[in-house]
Design an enzyme around this catalytic site. Structure first.
Site, PDB file in Angstrom:
ATOM      1  N   SER A 140      76.258  13.280  18.159  1.00 43.15           N
ATOM      2  CA  SER A 140      75.380  13.037  17.007  1.00 43.15           C
ATOM      3  C   SER A 140      76.192  13.023  15.722  1.00 43.15           C
ATOM      4  CB  SER A 140      74.349  14.170  16.934  1.00 43.15           C
ATOM      5  OG  SER A 140      73.619  14.095  15.728  1.00 43.15           O
ATOM      6  N   TYR A 153      71.168  22.690  17.293  1.00 36.69           N
ATOM      7  CA  TYR A 153      71.545  21.287  17.519  1.00 36.69           C
ATOM      8  C   TYR A 153      72.930  21.026  16.911  1.00 36.69           C
ATOM      9  CZ  TYR A 153      70.850  16.185  17.785  1.00 36.69           C
ATOM     10  OH  TYR A 153      70.956  14.843  18.074  1.00 36.69           O
TER      11      TYR A 153
HETATM   12  N1  LIG Z   1      67.263   9.867  17.524  1.00 41.14           N
HETATM   13  C1  LIG Z   1      68.248  10.206  16.713  1.00 41.14           C
HETATM   14  O1  LIG Z   1      68.133  10.098  15.473  1.00 41.14           O
HETATM   15  C2  LIG Z   1      69.551  10.709  17.265  1.00 41.14           C
HETATM   16  C3  LIG Z   1      70.612  10.870  16.343  1.00 41.14           C
HETATM   17  C4  LIG Z   1      71.818  11.342  16.823  1.00 41.14           C
HETATM   18  C5  LIG Z   1      71.980  11.633  18.166  1.00 41.14           C
HETATM   19  N2  LIG Z   1      70.924  11.470  19.016  1.00 41.14           N
HETATM   20  C6  LIG Z   1      71.152  11.821  20.423  1.00 41.14           C
HETATM   21  O2  LIG Z   1      70.869  10.695  21.215  1.00 41.14           O
HETATM   22  C7  LIG Z   1      70.471  11.121  22.523  1.00 41.14           C
HETATM   23  C8  LIG Z   1      69.171  10.445  22.897  1.00 41.14           C
HETATM   24  O3  LIG Z   1      68.183  10.858  21.971  1.00 41.14           O
HETATM   25  P1  LIG Z   1      66.843  10.036  21.664  1.00 41.14           P
HETATM   26  O4  LIG Z   1      66.692  10.033  20.201  1.00 41.14           O
HETATM   27  O5  LIG Z   1      66.840   8.760  22.415  1.00 41.14           O
HETATM   28  O6  LIG Z   1      65.791  11.079  22.240  1.00 41.14           O
HETATM   29  P2  LIG Z   1      64.433  10.878  23.072  1.00 41.14           P
HETATM   30  O7  LIG Z   1      63.779  12.214  22.956  1.00 41.14           O
HETATM   31  O8  LIG Z   1      63.730   9.657  22.646  1.00 41.14           O
HETATM   32  O9  LIG Z   1      64.952  10.663  24.555  1.00 41.14           O
HETATM   33  C9  LIG Z   1      65.655  11.667  25.235  1.00 41.14           C
HETATM   34  C10 LIG Z   1      65.424  11.496  26.719  1.00 41.14           C
HETATM   35  O10 LIG Z   1      66.166  12.530  27.384  1.00 41.14           O
HETATM   36  C11 LIG Z   1      65.339  13.097  28.387  1.00 41.14           C
HETATM   37  N3  LIG Z   1      65.750  14.478  28.643  1.00 41.14           N
HETATM   38  C12 LIG Z   1      65.631  15.541  27.819  1.00 41.14           C
HETATM   39  N4  LIG Z   1      66.094  16.635  28.421  1.00 41.14           N
HETATM   40  C13 LIG Z   1      66.527  16.266  29.644  1.00 41.14           C
HETATM   41  C14 LIG Z   1      67.087  16.953  30.726  1.00 41.14           C
HETATM   42  N5  LIG Z   1      67.290  18.286  30.682  1.00 41.14           N
HETATM   43  N6  LIG Z   1      67.410  16.260  31.832  1.00 41.14           N
HETATM   44  C15 LIG Z   1      67.195  14.925  31.907  1.00 41.14           C
HETATM   45  N7  LIG Z   1      66.646  14.217  30.918  1.00 41.14           N
HETATM   46  C16 LIG Z   1      66.304  14.875  29.794  1.00 41.14           C
HETATM   47  C17 LIG Z   1      63.933  13.024  27.815  1.00 41.14           C
HETATM   48  O11 LIG Z   1      62.941  13.126  28.837  1.00 41.14           O
HETATM   49  C18 LIG Z   1      63.962  11.673  27.129  1.00 41.14           C
HETATM   50  O12 LIG Z   1      63.589  10.634  28.016  1.00 41.14           O
HETATM   51  C19 LIG Z   1      70.363  12.651  22.432  1.00 41.14           C
HETATM   52  O13 LIG Z   1      71.528  13.240  22.943  1.00 41.14           O
HETATM   53  C20 LIG Z   1      70.244  12.905  20.948  1.00 41.14           C
HETATM   54  O14 LIG Z   1      70.675  14.195  20.591  1.00 41.14           O
HETATM   55  C21 LIG Z   1      69.723  11.018  18.598  1.00 41.14           C
END
Ligand SMILES: NC(=O)c1ccc[n+]([C@@H]2O[C@H](COP(=O)([O-])OP(=O)(O)OC[C@H]3O[C@@H](n4cnc5c(N)ncnc54)[C@H](O)[C@@H]3O)[C@@H](O)[C@H]2O)c1
Length: 266
Positions: A140, A153
């Site tokens: 992130s 986080y």
């Molecule tokens: N959305 C943002 O702004 C953002 C920014 C920086 C980093 N990220 C990172 O990107 C990645 C994806 O995030 P996103 O925004 O698409 O989130 P999201 O919540 O839309 O999707 C995350 C997915 O991971 C699955 N998940 C959660 N815990 C799990 C587990 N223990 N085992 C298996 N699956 C699991 C959830 O069911 C979901 O389908 C994450 O690592 C998040 O930290 C997101």
């Protein structure tokens, strides 16, 4: 990068950035294993990608081992493993740095850090035998800059970057490529509603984030930053840490004033 028939695992593939990555890889001819805690989401994305849907909790090592076994049995040896699943909680209630529960902290370590360790442990020996492979860890912008309002986080995403650095240094000579993805805000379930901690500017779509990841992989970039301005902020932080802390304190103050009753818990 020729992705035709390459075997790609994407954790957290049922939603958000992971779903967009699955769709992007499938459109380029890869064989995709869609891994998620949510069975329906994994199956739906797998169906649309003509891939393999797998239910797993990536924070449990035995689940990651099963994912690797099942993927290799059904699709073939894994070329690219993308540890994308992640969780966020918050410093609620009260905007205190250590206020999240021990359960929230542990879940953050398990999913945001240990899942990457388990994946590396499970796939690297086979990749070395086959002459190489690619590990992609979604961390992130918080790995470099801190997420105001979510200390667990920020801490675990920083650790995820540290782990990816070690992987790249240790296994570069084994022809194991490593990329760590550091987005700022992406419009997904994780950021919906703003929650007081999300700046509303610079929000990109999951599809654009996935496109940027693909470009980073093509170039073999270690640190993939889908948002252009992250590098500038990170450089300013490195050049003057005290000034950066002051700026972040000012930003936090503004958020606390704007959202005094911040009590979001995922
Ligand atoms: N959305 C943002 O702004 C953002 C920014 C920086 C980093 N990220 C990172 O990107 C990645 C994806 O995030 P996103 O925004 O698409 O989130 P999201 O919540 O839309 O999707 C995350 C997915 O991971 C699955 N998940 C959660 N815990 C799990 C587990 N223990 N085992 C298996 N699956 C699991 C959830 O069911 C979901 O389908 C994450 O690592 C998040 O930290 C997101």
């Amino acid at each position: 990068m020729d992705l035709k028939n390459k075997v790609v695992v994407v954790t957290g593939g049922g939603n958000g950035i992971g779903k967009a990555l699955c769709e992007k890889f499938a459109s380029l001819g890869a064989k995709v294993a869609v891994v998620d805690l949510e069975c329906d989401a994994a199956q739906q994305v797998a169906e649309s990608c003509k891939g393999l849907g797998l239910v797993a909790d990536v924070g449990v090592e035995a689940d990651i081992q099963s994912v690797v076994r099942d993927t290799e049995a059904q699709l073939g040896p894994i070329d690219i493993f993308i540890s994308n699943a992640g969780v966020s909680f918050s410093d609620a209630p009260g905007w205190m740095a250590a206020s999240a529960s021990n359960e929230a902290w542990q879940k953050s370590w398990d999913v945001n850090v240990m899942a990457h360790v388990y994946a590396a442990r499970a796939v690297i020996p086979g990749m070395i035998k086959r002459g190489g492979g690619y590990l992609v860890n979604v961390a992130s912008g918080a790995s470099l800059l801190c997420q105001i309002g979510d200390t667990a986080y920020s801490t675990t995403k920083t650790a995820a970057l540290g782990f990816a650095e070690s992987l790249a240094i240790t296994h570069g000579d084994d022809n194991i490529k490593v990329s760590v993805v550091c987005p700022l805000y992406v419009a997904t379930r994780m950021t919906e509603g703003g929650r007081g901690v999300s700046g509303t500017d610079r929000v990109m779509t999951a599809e654009d984030a996935a496109k940027s990841v693909l470009e980073g992989l093509e170039a073999g970039t270690f640190l993939i930053m889908p948002h252009d301005d992250l590098a500038t902020y990170a450089q300013r932080k490195g050049a003057d840490y005290d000034r950066w802390i002051m700026g972040m304190r000012r930003m936090r103050k503004g958020l606390v004033e704007q959202y005094p009753n911040y009590d979001y818990q995922r």
